[in-house]
Design an enzyme around this catalytic site. Structure first.
Site, PDB file in Angstrom:
ATOM      1  N   ASP A  13      59.756  17.775  76.267  1.00  5.39           N
ATOM      2  CA  ASP A  13      59.880  19.034  76.607  1.00  5.39           C
ATOM      3  C   ASP A  13      60.116  19.895  75.436  1.00  5.39           C
ATOM      4  O   ASP A  13      60.880  20.899  75.491  1.00  5.39           O
ATOM      5  CB  ASP A  13      61.181  19.267  77.558  1.00  5.39           C
ATOM      6  CG  ASP A  13      61.248  18.256  78.694  1.00  5.39           C
ATOM      7  OD1 ASP A  13      59.963  18.058  79.370  1.00  5.39           O
ATOM      8  OD2 ASP A  13      62.130  17.633  78.920  1.00  5.39           O
ATOM      9  N   LYS A  16      54.871  20.044  73.209  1.00  5.43           N
ATOM     10  CA  LYS A  16      53.710  19.375  72.659  1.00  5.43           C
ATOM     11  C   LYS A  16      52.525  20.119  73.379  1.00  5.43           C
ATOM     12  O   LYS A  16      51.534  19.947  72.580  1.00  5.43           O
ATOM     13  CB  LYS A  16      53.604  17.676  73.116  1.00  5.43           C
ATOM     14  CG  LYS A  16      54.819  16.888  72.353  1.00  5.43           C
ATOM     15  CD  LYS A  16      54.736  15.559  72.937  1.00  5.43           C
ATOM     16  CE  LYS A  16      54.905  15.472  74.146  1.00  5.43           C
ATOM     17  NZ  LYS A  16      56.555  15.574  74.472  1.00  5.43           N
ATOM     18  N   GLY A  42      55.759  15.832  81.840  1.00  7.02           N
ATOM     19  CA  GLY A  42      55.191  17.170  82.606  1.00  7.02           C
ATOM     20  C   GLY A  42      54.793  17.909  81.316  1.00  7.02           C
ATOM     21  O   GLY A  42      55.735  18.237  80.697  1.00  7.02           O
ATOM     22  N   HIS A  43      53.577  18.061  81.295  1.00 10.55           N
ATOM     23  CA  HIS A  43      52.987  19.305  80.164  1.00 10.55           C
ATOM     24  C   HIS A  43      52.715  20.639  80.711  1.00 10.55           C
ATOM     25  O   HIS A  43      51.837  20.933  81.407  1.00 10.55           O
ATOM     26  CB  HIS A  43      51.794  18.410  79.682  1.00 10.55           C
ATOM     27  CG  HIS A  43      52.036  17.184  79.062  1.00 10.55           C
ATOM     28  ND1 HIS A  43      52.197  16.962  77.706  1.00 10.55           N
ATOM     29  CD2 HIS A  43      52.353  16.120  79.599  1.00 10.55           C
ATOM     30  CE1 HIS A  43      52.230  15.738  77.652  1.00 10.55           C
ATOM     31  NE2 HIS A  43      52.365  15.057  78.742  1.00 10.55           N
ATOM     32  N   ARG A 138      52.460  -9.141  83.228  1.00 13.93           N
ATOM     33  CA  ARG A 138      51.262  -9.569  83.462  1.00 13.93           C
ATOM     34  C   ARG A 138      50.786  -9.883  84.828  1.00 13.93           C
ATOM     35  O   ARG A 138      50.102 -10.631  85.156  1.00 13.93           O
ATOM     36  CB  ARG A 138      51.000 -10.830  82.563  1.00 13.93           C
ATOM     37  CG  ARG A 138      50.636 -10.573  80.972  1.00 13.93           C
ATOM     38  CD  ARG A 138      51.174 -11.691  80.279  1.00 13.93           C
ATOM     39  NE  ARG A 138      52.593 -12.171  80.396  1.00 13.93           N
ATOM     40  CZ  ARG A 138      52.862 -13.205  80.132  1.00 13.93           C
ATOM     41  NH1 ARG A 138      52.278 -14.091  79.662  1.00 13.93           N
ATOM     42  NH2 ARG A 138      54.242 -13.383  80.386  1.00 13.93           N
ATOM     43  N   GLN A 177      56.682  12.397  76.424  1.00 17.22           N
ATOM     44  CA  GLN A 177      58.090  12.016  76.082  1.00 17.22           C
ATOM     45  C   GLN A 177      58.596  12.334  74.609  1.00 17.22           C
ATOM     46  O   GLN A 177      57.890  13.390  73.902  1.00 17.22           O
ATOM     47  CB  GLN A 177      58.541  10.658  76.632  1.00 17.22           C
ATOM     48  CG  GLN A 177      58.938  10.203  77.916  1.00 17.22           C
ATOM     49  CD  GLN A 177      57.245  10.220  78.737  1.00 17.22           C
ATOM     50  OE1 GLN A 177      56.670   9.210  78.106  1.00 17.22           O
ATOM     51  NE2 GLN A 177      57.059  10.672  79.857  1.00 17.22           N
ATOM     52  N   GLY A 252      62.366  19.326  88.104  1.00 20.01           N
ATOM     53  CA  GLY A 252      63.209  20.641  88.252  1.00 20.01           C
ATOM     54  C   GLY A 252      64.570  20.345  87.993  1.00 20.01           C
ATOM     55  O   GLY A 252      65.342  21.189  88.339  1.00 20.01           O
ATOM     56  N   ARG A 255      68.178  20.666  82.583  1.00 22.13           N
ATOM     57  CA  ARG A 255      68.205  19.752  81.370  1.00 22.13           C
ATOM     58  C   ARG A 255      69.607  19.908  80.800  1.00 22.13           C
ATOM     59  O   ARG A 255      70.048  21.082  81.014  1.00 22.13           O
ATOM     60  CB  ARG A 255      67.151  19.960  80.642  1.00 22.13           C
ATOM     61  CG  ARG A 255      65.883  19.739  80.890  1.00 22.13           C
ATOM     62  CD  ARG A 255      64.696  20.578  79.948  1.00 22.13           C
ATOM     63  NE  ARG A 255      63.397  20.193  80.528  1.00 22.13           N
ATOM     64  CZ  ARG A 255      62.204  21.082  80.486  1.00 22.13           C
ATOM     65  NH1 ARG A 255      62.392  22.112  79.867  1.00 22.13           N
ATOM     66  NH2 ARG A 255      61.302  20.591  81.108  1.00 22.13           N
TER      67      ARG A 255
END
Ligand code: IMP
Ligand code: MG
Length: 334
Positions: A13, A16, A42-43, A138, A177, A252, A255
């Site tokens: 966040d 980027k 989330g970008h 695997r 991330q 949502g 942070r």
């Protein structure tokens, strides 16, 4: 072949998407590749006045650049189609531009149901951890075995190394991330299940020698979402959350906020071999009129953003003098 990489130096966040978007507008990349993570990421991108949030699809598509979900990622098929619809609705042509490496592992409903039960890590509940566990166990399902994805599937080796469409393959790797969430370098177990460093980009099919420039992205303060206690005690940090709109793009969730930690920046710059560091959201501290950071265990207060930026620049120059250090407000291009 050459490749630039955008990595996050903190806990995700940090912007980027903004840097990737900027680089796509000034460079002639042939590919933008997501190299880790799933739809836990989330970008948020501001494109021609519109706010667009993508989870899987790299932002190269906004610039008509081939956008690849690399083998280091895990993919939720429904979410993938939803994003294509949303991009098309926003007037962005995605036709023929979006590709998925044949060996991307699929996030199944079972993975999501399992992740929903998490209480210890504070995951995004998108099935990310269980999908990677099954990948390494695997037992995973691969994208090439999902009929609906057929038109998007590519062989990553051929695409990058035997591609006759392009004179030279020029890649922008768009990380997800951040360093503080990296499975090996983050604060385990409060981490994600993938690698969030430049090393991870290299694992998606290019030789280390192809890496031209590494862009490290940070904020002038820190945010983190998850189960560990992270939020600092100063009341200004709550203001920073509001002014900076620090709520998760994916879930949502509010942070947790703390002051910039220069030790983390130093580790992330050294491990990723960062050439340019961009510190975002300088305007948030300006609005809150509090400038503070941690250098080791010592807290430092400053009278202005300029003073704080000067301290940061000097700190980075001392351990890696050739590093370019940039400061940027939230909606500034850089
Ligand atoms: P997971 O990746 O959903 O398993 O979540 C593990 C940890 O990483 C949690 O603390 C999440 O909040 C955090 N996380 C995962 N993806 C992102 C992201 O894109 N931005 C910020 N935090 C993230
Ligand atoms: Mg994000």
């Amino acid at each position: 072949m050459l490749a630039d990489v955008v990595v996050d130096l903190q806990y995700g966040d940090c912007g980027k998407g903004k840097i990737t978007n900027y680089l796509c507008s000034i460079e002639d990349y042939t590919h933008v590749i997501r190299y880790n993570g799933g739809c836990n990421a989330g970008h948020t991108i501001y494109h021609e006045g519109k706010k667009i949030v993508t989870h899987h699809i790299p932002c190269g598509v906004l610039h008509g650049i081939r956008s690849v979900i690399g083998p280091g990622c895990v993919l939720n098929v429904n979410q993938f189609f939803k994003e294509i619809d949303e991009l098309e609705e926003a007037g962005i042509n995605t036709k023929g531009l979006i590709k998925i490496a044949s060996n991307v592992n699929i996030i199944t409903d079972f993975h999501i149901a399992e992740d929903k039960k998490d209480t210890e890590i504070g995951t995004t509940k998108r099935g990310n951890g269980p999908a990677y566990r099954d990948k390494y166990g695997r037992k995973g399902v691969l994208a090439r075995d999902v009929g609906m994805l057929e038109e998007y599937i590519i062989d990553m080796y051929t695409e990058l190394h035997e591609n006759e469409e392009f004179e030279e393959v020029k890649i922008l790797f768009e990380g997800a991330q951040g360093f503080g969430l990296d499975i090996d370098w983050g604060d385990y177990p409060y981490v994600t299940s993938s690698h969030c460093t430049v090393g991870s980009a290299v694992l998606n099919g290019v030789p280390p020698s192809s890496i031209r420039r590494v862009w490290g992205v940070a904020k002038v303060y820190e945010t983190y979402v998850g189960a560990k206690d992270f939020h600092g005690i100063e009341p200004e940090l709550n203001l920073i959350r509001e002014v900076g709109e620090e709520y998760g793009a994916t879930t949502g969730r509010p942070r947790q906020v703390n002051w910039l930690d220069l030790d983390l920046i130093k580790k992330a710059v050294n491990i990723n071999g960062v050439d340019t560091v961009v510190f975002n959201k300088t305007d948030v501290l300006d609005e809150v009129k509090t400038w503070m950071l941690y250098d080791g265990i010592n807290a430092f207060h400053f009278d202005s953003g300029e003073d704080m930026n000067y301290y940061i620049q000097d700190y980075i120059n001392k351990f890696k003098p050739e590093t370019e250090v940039l400061f940027s407000g939230n909606k500034e291009i850089i």
